[in-house]
Design a protein around this motif. Structure first.
Motif, PDB file in Angstrom:
ATOM      1  N   LYS A 137      40.904  69.677  85.492  1.00 32.33           N
ATOM      2  CA  LYS A 137      39.585  69.381  86.060  1.00 32.33           C
ATOM      3  C   LYS A 137      39.644  68.124  86.929  1.00 32.33           C
ATOM      4  N   LEU A 138      40.302  67.082  86.438  1.00 31.80           N
ATOM      5  CA  LEU A 138      40.424  65.846  87.206  1.00 31.80           C
ATOM      6  C   LEU A 138      41.222  66.065  88.490  1.00 31.80           C
TER       7      LEU A 138
ATOM      8  N   GLU B 127      42.912  71.205  75.277  1.00 30.84           N
ATOM      9  CA  GLU B 127      41.762  70.444  75.759  1.00 30.84           C
ATOM     10  C   GLU B 127      42.188  69.397  76.777  1.00 30.84           C
ATOM     11  N   LEU B 128      43.275  68.696  76.511  1.00 32.63           N
ATOM     12  CA  LEU B 128      43.775  67.694  77.441  1.00 32.63           C
ATOM     13  C   LEU B 128      44.251  68.314  78.744  1.00 32.63           C
TER      14      LEU B 128
ATOM     15  N   GLU C 128      38.893  67.763  90.912  1.00 30.85           N
ATOM     16  CA  GLU C 128      37.920  66.815  91.438  1.00 30.85           C
ATOM     17  C   GLU C 128      38.559  65.895  92.465  1.00 30.85           C
TER      18      GLU C 128
ATOM     19  N   GLU D  60      41.280  69.117  80.797  1.00 33.88           N
ATOM     20  CA  GLU D  60      40.722  67.884  81.369  1.00 33.88           C
ATOM     21  C   GLU D  60      41.543  67.408  82.560  1.00 33.88           C
TER      22      GLU D  60
END
Length: 75
Positions: free
Chosen positions: A65-66, A58-59, A69, A62
Motif C-alpha cells: 500500500k505504501l 499484514e506487513l 501511495e 502495508e
C-alpha cells in the motif's frame, strides 16, 4: 536404541528457559531436575508460526500500500 548412542551431538531446549514461557510442558523430578515434554511443544510452535504468517501478510499488505501511495505521489 544403539543409533541414539551413536549421535555426535544433540539439540534441544533448556528446560528452565522453556518453563518461563510454557511452564505446563516442563516437569521437575524429585531431584529438582527438569525435563521437557517435547510432544507438547509442537502445537505451541506451530501456532506461533501461524501467528507470524498472519503478521507477515499484514506487513506485506502495508508495504504494498505504501509503495502504491508513493508511486502516485511521485508522478
Amino acid at each position: 536404541s544403539d543409533s541414539i548412542l551413536q549421535l555426535k551431538e544433540d539439540h534441544g531446549f533448556i528446560a528452565q528457559e522453556v518453563e518461563k514461557v510454557i511452564p505446563e510442558i516442563v516437569r521437575t523430578n524429585n531431584d529438582d531436575k527438569k525435563a521437557i515434554n517435547y510432544n507438547g511443544i509442537t502445537s505451541v510452535l506451530v501456532k506461533a508460526i501461524q501467528e507470524q504468517q498472519v503478521m507477515l501478510k499484514e506487513l506485506k499488505a502495508e508495504v504494498d500500500k505504501l509503495k502504491q501511495e508513493c508511486k502516485c505521489k511521485c508522478k
